[in-house]
Structures are given as C-alpha cells and as structure tokens.
Design a protein around this motif. Structure first.
Motif, PDB file in Angstrom:
ATOM      1  N   ARG A 128       7.936 -17.202  -1.861  1.00 16.50           N
ATOM      2  CA  ARG A 128       7.028 -18.327  -2.144  1.00 16.50           C
ATOM      3  C   ARG A 128       6.470 -18.276  -3.569  1.00 16.50           C
ATOM      4  O   ARG A 128       5.935 -19.263  -4.057  1.00 16.50           O
ATOM      5  CB  ARG A 128       5.898 -18.361  -1.133  1.00 16.50           C
ATOM      6  N   PHE A 129       6.585 -17.134  -4.223  1.00 17.04           N
ATOM      7  CA  PHE A 129       6.064 -16.990  -5.580  1.00 17.04           C
ATOM      8  C   PHE A 129       7.072 -17.433  -6.635  1.00 17.04           C
ATOM      9  O   PHE A 129       6.722 -17.600  -7.790  1.00 17.04           O
ATOM     10  CB  PHE A 129       5.648 -15.539  -5.836  1.00 17.04           C
ATOM     11  N   GLY A 130       8.329 -17.602  -6.239  1.00 15.57           N
ATOM     12  CA  GLY A 130       9.376 -17.988  -7.176  1.00 15.57           C
ATOM     13  C   GLY A 130       9.681 -19.473  -7.110  1.00 15.57           C
ATOM     14  O   GLY A 130       9.168 -20.211  -6.275  1.00 15.57           O
ATOM     15  N   ARG A 131      10.545 -19.875  -8.038  1.00 15.94           N
ATOM     16  CA  ARG A 131      10.993 -21.262  -8.096  1.00 15.94           C
ATOM     17  C   ARG A 131      12.387 -21.279  -8.721  1.00 15.94           C
ATOM     18  O   ARG A 131      12.589 -20.722  -9.793  1.00 15.94           O
ATOM     19  CB  ARG A 131      10.040 -22.089  -8.952  1.00 15.94           C
ATOM     20  N   VAL A 132      13.321 -21.882  -8.039  1.00 18.81           N
ATOM     21  CA  VAL A 132      14.675 -22.007  -8.580  1.00 18.81           C
ATOM     22  C   VAL A 132      14.819 -23.412  -9.155  1.00 18.81           C
ATOM     23  O   VAL A 132      14.775 -24.394  -8.422  1.00 18.81           O
ATOM     24  CB  VAL A 132      15.746 -21.743  -7.496  1.00 18.81           C
ATOM     25  N   ASP A 133      14.940 -23.479 -10.482  1.00 17.21           N
ATOM     26  CA  ASP A 133      15.132 -24.772 -11.143  1.00 17.21           C
ATOM     27  C   ASP A 133      16.598 -25.176 -11.131  1.00 17.21           C
ATOM     28  O   ASP A 133      16.912 -26.365 -11.090  1.00 17.21           O
ATOM     29  CB  ASP A 133      14.639 -24.715 -12.587  1.00 17.21           C
ATOM     30  N   TYR A 134      17.485 -24.201 -11.195  1.00 18.69           N
ATOM     31  CA  TYR A 134      18.919 -24.479 -11.219  1.00 18.69           C
ATOM     32  C   TYR A 134      19.650 -23.313 -10.566  1.00 18.69           C
ATOM     33  O   TYR A 134      19.343 -22.154 -10.823  1.00 18.69           O
ATOM     34  CB  TYR A 134      19.404 -24.671 -12.662  1.00 18.69           C
ATOM     35  N   LEU A 135      20.622 -23.626  -9.731  1.00 17.55           N
ATOM     36  CA  LEU A 135      21.454 -22.603  -9.103  1.00 17.55           C
ATOM     37  C   LEU A 135      22.908 -22.974  -9.318  1.00 17.55           C
ATOM     38  O   LEU A 135      23.376 -23.997  -8.820  1.00 17.55           O
ATOM     39  CB  LEU A 135      21.155 -22.494  -7.603  1.00 17.55           C
ATOM     40  N   ASP A 136      23.603 -22.156 -10.096  1.00 18.48           N
ATOM     41  CA  ASP A 136      25.033 -22.337 -10.338  1.00 18.48           C
ATOM     42  C   ASP A 136      25.779 -21.518  -9.288  1.00 18.48           C
ATOM     43  O   ASP A 136      25.581 -20.310  -9.196  1.00 18.48           O
ATOM     44  CB  ASP A 136      25.387 -21.864 -11.754  1.00 18.48           C
ATOM     45  N   VAL A 137      26.602 -22.169  -8.487  1.00 22.29           N
ATOM     46  CA  VAL A 137      27.367 -21.505  -7.434  1.00 22.29           C
ATOM     47  C   VAL A 137      28.844 -21.724  -7.705  1.00 22.29           C
ATOM     48  O   VAL A 137      29.283 -22.874  -7.848  1.00 22.29           O
ATOM     49  CB  VAL A 137      27.014 -22.079  -6.038  1.00 22.29           C
ATOM     50  N   THR A 138      29.587 -20.629  -7.806  1.00 24.60           N
ATOM     51  CA  THR A 138      31.030 -20.726  -8.020  1.00 24.60           C
ATOM     52  C   THR A 138      31.747 -19.825  -7.022  1.00 24.60           C
ATOM     53  O   THR A 138      31.261 -18.752  -6.671  1.00 24.60           O
ATOM     54  CB  THR A 138      31.437 -20.310  -9.447  1.00 24.60           C
ATOM     55  N   LEU A 139      32.897 -20.283  -6.562  1.00 22.27           N
ATOM     56  CA  LEU A 139      33.737 -19.445  -5.712  1.00 22.27           C
ATOM     57  C   LEU A 139      34.214 -18.270  -6.538  1.00 22.27           C
ATOM     58  O   LEU A 139      34.484 -18.405  -7.737  1.00 22.27           O
ATOM     59  CB  LEU A 139      34.922 -20.233  -5.170  1.00 22.27           C
ATOM     60  N   ALA A 140      34.321 -17.116  -5.919  1.00 22.62           N
ATOM     61  CA  ALA A 140      34.657 -15.898  -6.655  1.00 22.62           C
ATOM     62  C   ALA A 140      35.746 -15.122  -5.929  1.00 22.62           C
ATOM     63  O   ALA A 140      36.032 -15.356  -4.757  1.00 22.62           O
ATOM     64  CB  ALA A 140      33.411 -15.031  -6.820  1.00 22.62           C
ATOM     65  N   ASN A 141      36.312 -14.183  -6.654  1.00 22.76           N
ATOM     66  CA  ASN A 141      37.324 -13.292  -6.104  1.00 22.76           C
ATOM     67  C   ASN A 141      37.018 -11.885  -6.606  1.00 22.76           C
ATOM     68  O   ASN A 141      37.555 -11.443  -7.615  1.00 22.76           O
ATOM     69  CB  ASN A 141      38.722 -13.736  -6.531  1.00 22.76           C
ATOM     70  N   PHE A 142      36.099 -11.202  -5.938  1.00 21.84           N
ATOM     71  CA  PHE A 142      35.741  -9.837  -6.298  1.00 21.84           C
ATOM     72  C   PHE A 142      36.078  -8.919  -5.137  1.00 21.84           C
ATOM     73  O   PHE A 142      36.383  -9.374  -4.038  1.00 21.84           O
ATOM     74  CB  PHE A 142      34.257  -9.716  -6.689  1.00 21.84           C
ATOM     75  N   SER A 143      36.030  -7.632  -5.386  1.00 28.26           N
ATOM     76  CA  SER A 143      36.305  -6.645  -4.335  1.00 28.26           C
ATOM     77  C   SER A 143      35.270  -6.763  -3.230  1.00 28.26           C
ATOM     78  O   SER A 143      34.119  -7.125  -3.476  1.00 28.26           O
ATOM     79  CB  SER A 143      36.279  -5.228  -4.909  1.00 28.26           C
ATOM     80  N   ASP A 144      35.680  -6.435  -2.013  1.00 33.93           N
ATOM     81  CA  ASP A 144      34.773  -6.508  -0.871  1.00 33.93           C
ATOM     82  C   ASP A 144      33.625  -5.514  -1.010  1.00 33.93           C
ATOM     83  O   ASP A 144      33.790  -4.416  -1.532  1.00 33.93           O
ATOM     84  CB  ASP A 144      35.525  -6.216   0.430  1.00 33.93           C
ATOM     85  N   PHE A 145      32.447  -5.919  -0.530  1.00 32.47           N
ATOM     86  CA  PHE A 145      31.276  -5.059  -0.493  1.00 32.47           C
ATOM     87  C   PHE A 145      31.094  -4.494   0.908  1.00 32.47           C
ATOM     88  O   PHE A 145      31.477  -5.129   1.896  1.00 32.47           O
ATOM     89  CB  PHE A 145      30.016  -5.852  -0.892  1.00 32.47           C
ATOM     90  N   ASP A 146      30.469  -3.332   0.990  1.00 31.98           N
ATOM     91  CA  ASP A 146      30.170  -2.706   2.284  1.00 31.98           C
ATOM     92  C   ASP A 146      28.782  -3.094   2.794  1.00 31.98           C
ATOM     93  O   ASP A 146      28.486  -2.980   3.973  1.00 31.98           O
ATOM     94  CB  ASP A 146      30.247  -1.193   2.191  1.00 31.98           C
TER      95      ASP A 146
END
Length: 91
Positions: free
Chosen positions: A67-85
C-alpha cells in the motif's frame, strides 16, 4: 510454462515493494526473482505453470503489492530464462 520479465517504475523502492512481491509470489506459487535496479525501477523475473496464476500475479504487481508503493508503469515481456526452484529477493 509461462515466463515473463517485468520492469516496474514509480514509487517502487524504499516502500517494501520487493518484500511484498516476494510474499505474493510465494502465496501464488510463482518462482523467480525480484531486484532493485540502480535506475530506481524494480525488475522481476517470474515463471508459473498456470497462465491464470501468472495473470493474477501481473495484475497485483501492476496495482502495487504494497500500500506504500505505486506502479506508474509496468513493462511485461515474455521471456526465456532458465527455470527457477523458488522465488528470491536479490540485492
């Protein structure tokens, strides 16, 4: 598996944004990382087996997981990275 990279800008550093993102990811079963960047943005790499879960995660990040933050812009792109655990916060 759905994998995305997100860059959030706005009031996203110094407000608990990384920790709230970490908690949200763990609640939803999202794996990946969240990191403060030098330019004042926060970068997120996220993966999920479920498209609906990823859509929920993106929506809640866009609305700011703290609640203390504010997102003015969110860039979302499909990615191809190694799997995370798991999901982790990086410095």
């Amino acid at each position: 598996m759905k994998k995305v990279t997100m860059i959030a800008s706005g009031k996203v550093q110094g407000v608990g944004f990384r920790y709230a993102t970490f908690q949200l990811a763990n609640k939803l079963g999202i794996k990946g990382t969240v990191k403060n960047e030098l330019d004042g943005t926060v970068s997120i790499q996220a993966q999920s087996d479920e498209t609906l879960t990823m859509q929920t995660f993106i929506k809640q990040i866009r609305q700011s997981p703290t609640r203390f933050g504010r997102v003015d812009y969110l860039d979302v792109t499909l990615a191809n990275f190694s799997d995370f655990d798991d999901f982790s916060m990086l410095n």
